[in-house]
Design an enzyme around this catalytic site. Structure first.
Site, short mmCIF file in Angstrom:
data_model
loop_
_atom_site.label_atom_id
_atom_site.label_comp_id
_atom_site.label_asym_id
_atom_site.label_seq_id
_atom_site.Cartn_x
_atom_site.Cartn_y
_atom_site.Cartn_z
N ARG A 1 3.76 -0.42 -4.81
CA ARG A 1 3.38 -0.92 -3.49
C ARG A 1 2.00 -1.58 -3.48
O ARG A 1 1.66 -2.23 -2.49
CB ARG A 1 3.38 0.23 -2.48
CG ARG A 1 4.77 0.67 -2.05
CD ARG A 1 4.67 1.84 -1.08
NE ARG A 1 5.95 2.06 -0.42
CZ ARG A 1 6.29 1.55 0.75
NH1 ARG A 1 5.45 0.76 1.38
NH2 ARG A 1 7.46 1.81 1.28
N LYS B 1 11.65 -15.81 -10.27
CA LYS B 1 11.32 -14.79 -11.26
C LYS B 1 10.29 -15.30 -12.26
O LYS B 1 9.36 -14.59 -12.64
CB LYS B 1 12.58 -14.33 -12.01
CG LYS B 1 13.45 -13.40 -11.23
CD LYS B 1 12.78 -12.05 -11.01
CE LYS B 1 13.52 -11.26 -9.96
NZ LYS B 1 13.36 -11.80 -8.60
N TRP C 1 -2.86 -2.55 -1.75
CA TRP C 1 -2.64 -3.99 -1.86
C TRP C 1 -3.54 -4.61 -0.81
O TRP C 1 -3.38 -4.40 0.39
CB TRP C 1 -1.18 -4.36 -1.61
CG TRP C 1 -0.88 -5.80 -1.87
CD1 TRP C 1 -0.56 -6.37 -3.07
CD2 TRP C 1 -0.85 -6.87 -0.90
NE1 TRP C 1 -0.34 -7.72 -2.91
CE2 TRP C 1 -0.52 -8.05 -1.59
CE3 TRP C 1 -1.08 -6.93 0.47
CZ2 TRP C 1 -0.41 -9.29 -0.96
CZ3 TRP C 1 -0.98 -8.16 1.11
CH2 TRP C 1 -0.64 -9.32 0.39
N CYS D 1 0.84 -1.19 0.00
CA CYS D 1 0.00 0.00 0.00
C CYS D 1 0.88 1.24 0.00
O CYS D 1 1.90 1.30 0.68
CB CYS D 1 -0.97 0.05 1.16
SG CYS D 1 -2.15 -1.31 1.24
N LYS E 1 5.65 -4.52 -4.10
CA LYS E 1 7.10 -4.42 -4.03
C LYS E 1 7.63 -4.50 -2.61
O LYS E 1 8.51 -5.28 -2.30
CB LYS E 1 7.54 -3.09 -4.66
CG LYS E 1 9.04 -2.87 -4.69
CD LYS E 1 9.71 -3.78 -5.69
CE LYS E 1 11.17 -3.48 -5.86
NZ LYS E 1 11.81 -4.42 -6.77
N ASN F 1 -1.98 1.89 5.67
CA ASN F 1 -1.16 0.77 5.20
C ASN F 1 -0.88 -0.11 6.40
O ASN F 1 -0.37 0.37 7.42
CB ASN F 1 0.15 1.30 4.60
CG ASN F 1 1.13 0.20 4.28
OD1 ASN F 1 0.76 -0.96 4.12
ND2 ASN F 1 2.41 0.55 4.17
N GLY F 2 -1.18 -1.40 6.31
CA GLY F 2 -0.90 -2.30 7.41
C GLY F 2 -2.11 -3.15 7.77
O GLY F 2 -3.07 -3.25 7.00
N GLU G 1 6.92 -15.37 -10.59
CA GLU G 1 6.39 -14.04 -10.26
C GLU G 1 5.75 -13.36 -11.46
O GLU G 1 4.67 -12.77 -11.33
CB GLU G 1 7.53 -13.15 -9.75
CG GLU G 1 7.95 -13.42 -8.32
CD GLU G 1 9.06 -12.50 -7.88
OE1 GLU G 1 9.03 -12.06 -6.73
OE2 GLU G 1 9.97 -12.22 -8.69
N HIS H 1 16.61 -38.16 -6.22
CA HIS H 1 15.98 -38.48 -4.94
C HIS H 1 14.49 -38.11 -4.91
O HIS H 1 13.92 -37.95 -3.84
CB HIS H 1 16.71 -37.77 -3.80
CG HIS H 1 18.12 -38.23 -3.63
ND1 HIS H 1 18.46 -39.43 -3.06
CD2 HIS H 1 19.29 -37.65 -4.02
CE1 HIS H 1 19.77 -39.57 -3.06
NE2 HIS H 1 20.30 -38.51 -3.65
N GLU I 1 16.58 -18.34 -7.67
CA GLU I 1 16.20 -17.00 -8.13
C GLU I 1 15.53 -17.06 -9.49
O GLU I 1 14.52 -16.38 -9.74
CB GLU I 1 17.43 -16.09 -8.16
CG GLU I 1 17.28 -14.79 -8.93
CD GLU I 1 16.28 -13.82 -8.33
OE1 GLU I 1 15.99 -12.81 -8.99
OE2 GLU I 1 15.77 -14.07 -7.21
#
Length: 607
Positions: free
Chosen positions: A27, A483, A74, A2, A602, A98-99, A486, A502, A479
């Site tokens: 955000r 990506k 968000w 947010c 983000k 925000n929160g 995402e 395995h 990584e």
């Protein structure tokens, strides 16, 4: 998560707030809204979805007023729609938040018992009603805000405006970041300096538990006890031009091409060019007698820390633990007295990493942080900050910040190895020389665009993709898989290549591409053996390797991206770049939203 912006000034507030929200959209982009004071009354405009939708609403129904607040969301409580979009109003007050307010259900029940009617599913509306209840009971805005804050449990950054109080904006933070910008006859609130940089060159950061009252004349800060306090005002060097796309299609594409600069600028900060030695800030501990390092981070930063573990163990012979921050902060691990907690974060505001920082400090650990935003909350609470110089990173998927983090950790490992007597001056200079070679080698990676796009065409048709690496290349495989997940929404998993037999080898058939990170200098023969096992079962091998490795892999790999030759010490930094480029090229083929992938934001400032 947010983004918040507020202004009390002399010019129309809505356009100023909207442009700040543009800079904060990374955000959150589930919904957005702006509220301003017009002739003493509060007016709102809100829209579900991205800021473009709010822009159309504002074009159809502009907002006047010179005092206002804005928000890009968000979603945490309530689905992303206009009803749940911020700002939220109740009676004489309007707020953005925000929160997460953890006790909102109890507060809501209390307020409903008093006849309050709720229109949304959000925890934020509960705060608005509580605040308005205190105002209705006769408290002035300042006292009503303080009374409200004392009732809240959880993490929050809040901005508040009040009807008939055109020259007042109140902000508060507990767990989530909030900054105050000082202008000429106007004041600003923002979730971070990126939002405020084009508006104010002087910024103060609220400490945890702080709240503030802004007027056109300035700011008054208060701590969680309601006592007036002073907060340092800092100059901000960031300029608005740094956050444009500069002709690239996406921020991610631009930021991928900024890898060489981010690596080079970070090296300039950490290496003395005359002596070719790593230069660290003053340390509150002696690396020679350091007993243990505990690394923690989230997302891509965790994988950077995983690479750092290999370096610190191999070069400096330091015992290293590593955990994702959301686990470490609750695992209560035994910690060695005098150890170092090494935390990694692009924003310096990541909630789980910040919480872990505080638990490590409480356990008596020295705190060292690797940050892109040095004046963030984590930076202010650390004993030592190792600042990377990646510049603003707007795309949600981290790119150049990841290689800058690796660069810092590589340099730190060299410095610790020298301090512990494990390498001499010549050994340090050799390793530093290999680091200094990386920026120019990084530019060469982009010449492999055709081969990477050939890989992308295969990956784009898949539902599942496996990434393989061994040794220090295993975190780079992780990584790459992250990506791809995402920004393309393709399921991908990374494995240490030796683990395939395995269990995961049962997944392999002709429809599952296998992306291998395998420079010829790092456990190459063993990796080739693993790839041959996969190919024998129909796997389509896609390999990132060097010229020597490419010769060995012909006939095994379907597509090979030939990487520049580098010292194996720095290979993880270089090989991180093409796996990110691959995800980007696949996303283009899939037509997904590269910069703002669904469900992600983000800066993760809530648990």
């Amino acid at each position: 998560m947010c983004g918040i912006c507020g202004v009390v000034g002399t010019r129309p507030a809505a356009p100023v707030i909207f442009e700040a929200l543009r800079r904060l959209e990374y955000r959150g982009y589930d919904s957005a809204g702006i509220a301003t004071l017009v002739d003493g009354q509060i007016e709102r405009r809100r829209a579900a979805g991205k800021l473009d939708n709010l822009e159309r609403v504002l074009e159809a129904a502009p907002l006047a007023g010179t005092t206002g607040i804005g928000h890009t969301r968000w979603a945490t409580h309530g689905v992303p729609n206009e009803t749940n979009a911020h700002p939220h109003s109740a009676g004489q007050v309007t707020i953005v938040h925000n929160g997460i307010i953890e006790n909102f259900e109890a507060l809501r029940a209390e307020l409903e018992a008093k006849g309050r009617v709720f229109l949304s599913d959000t925890d934020t509306e509960t705060v608005a009603h509580l605040l308005d209840q205190y105002v209705s009971d006769g408290l002035p805005p300042r006292e009503a805000a303080f009374a409200t804050l004392r009732r809240l449990e959880g993490a929050y950054a809040i901005a508040m405006i009040f009807a008939d109080h055109d020259d007042m904006l109140i902000g508060a933070r507990h767990g989530a970041p909030l900054a105050v910008g000082f202008g000429d006859g106007e004041m600003f609130l923002g979730s971070d300096s990126l939002a405020l940089a084009p508006l104010a060159r002087r910024i103060a950061y609220l400490e945890d538990g702080d709240w503030c009252v802004l007027t056109r004349a300035g700011a008054q800060f208060y701590d969680e006890r309601g006592e007036a306090v002073e907060r340092p005002i800092q100059q901000v060097a960031l300029i608005a031009g740094q956050v444009g796309k500069d002709g690239y299609r996406h921020y991610m594409e631009k930021e991928l091409h900024e890898h060489p600069v981010a690596i080079g600028q970070t090296l300039q900060r950490m290496i003395d060019p005359a002596t070719r030695r790593v230069v660290l800030p003053e340390l509150p501990f002696d690396p020679e007698s350091l007993p243990r390092v505990s690394i923690t981070a989230c997302g891509s930063a965790f994988f950077a820390g995983f690479v750092g573990r290999y370096w610190l163990e191999a070069l400096a012979r330091l015992p290293v633990d590593i955990d994702v921050a959301s686990e470490m902060r609750y695992r209560n691990p035994p910690l060695t007295p005098g150890g170092v907690g090494l935390l990694i974060s692009q924003s310096g505001e990541t909630a789980d990493t910040l919480g872990t920082l505080r638990s490590l400090r409480a356990a008596g650990q020295h705190i060292m942080s690797v940050l892109n935003v040095e004046h963030s909350t984590m930076g202010r609470e650390s004993d030592v900050v190792l600042g990377m110089v990646a510049g603003p990173e707007i795309s949600v998927a981290s790119t150049k910040a990841f290689t800058a983090q690796l660069t810092v950790l590589a340099a730190l490992s060299v410095a610790f190895a020298r301090a512990r007597g494990l390498i001499d001056a010549a050994g340090e200079q050799a390793l530093v020389a290999s680091l200094l070679d990386v920026p120019s080698r990084a530019t060469e990676v982009f010449a492999q665009g055709d081969a990477i796009r050939a890989m992308a065409a295969i990956v784009a048709e898949a539902r599942d993709v496996l990434y393989l690496g061994r040794g220090i290349c295993y975190p780079i495989a992780q990584e790459g898989a992250l990506k791809l997940k995402e920004i393309t929404y393709i399921h991908a998993e990374a494995y240490a290549a030796g683990e395939m037999k395995h269990g995961p080898i049962s997944l392999i058939d002709r429809s599952v591409p296998i992306v291998a990170i395998c420079p010829s200098t790092i456990l190459f023969d063993k990796t080739v053996s693993n790839l041959q096992e996969a190919r024998a079962r129909g796997g389509r091998i896609l390999a990132f390797t060097d010229a020597i490795g490419a010769e060995r892999l012909r006939g095994i790999a379907e597509v090979i991206v030939v990487m520049p030759d580098v010292d194996p010490f720095v290979a993880p930094i270089l090989y991180a770049i093409p796996v990110q480029v691959l995800a980007y090229e696949v996303a283009l083929l899939k037509g997904t939203d590269v910069d703002q992938p669904r469900n992600l934001a983000k800066s993760v400032t809530v648990e």
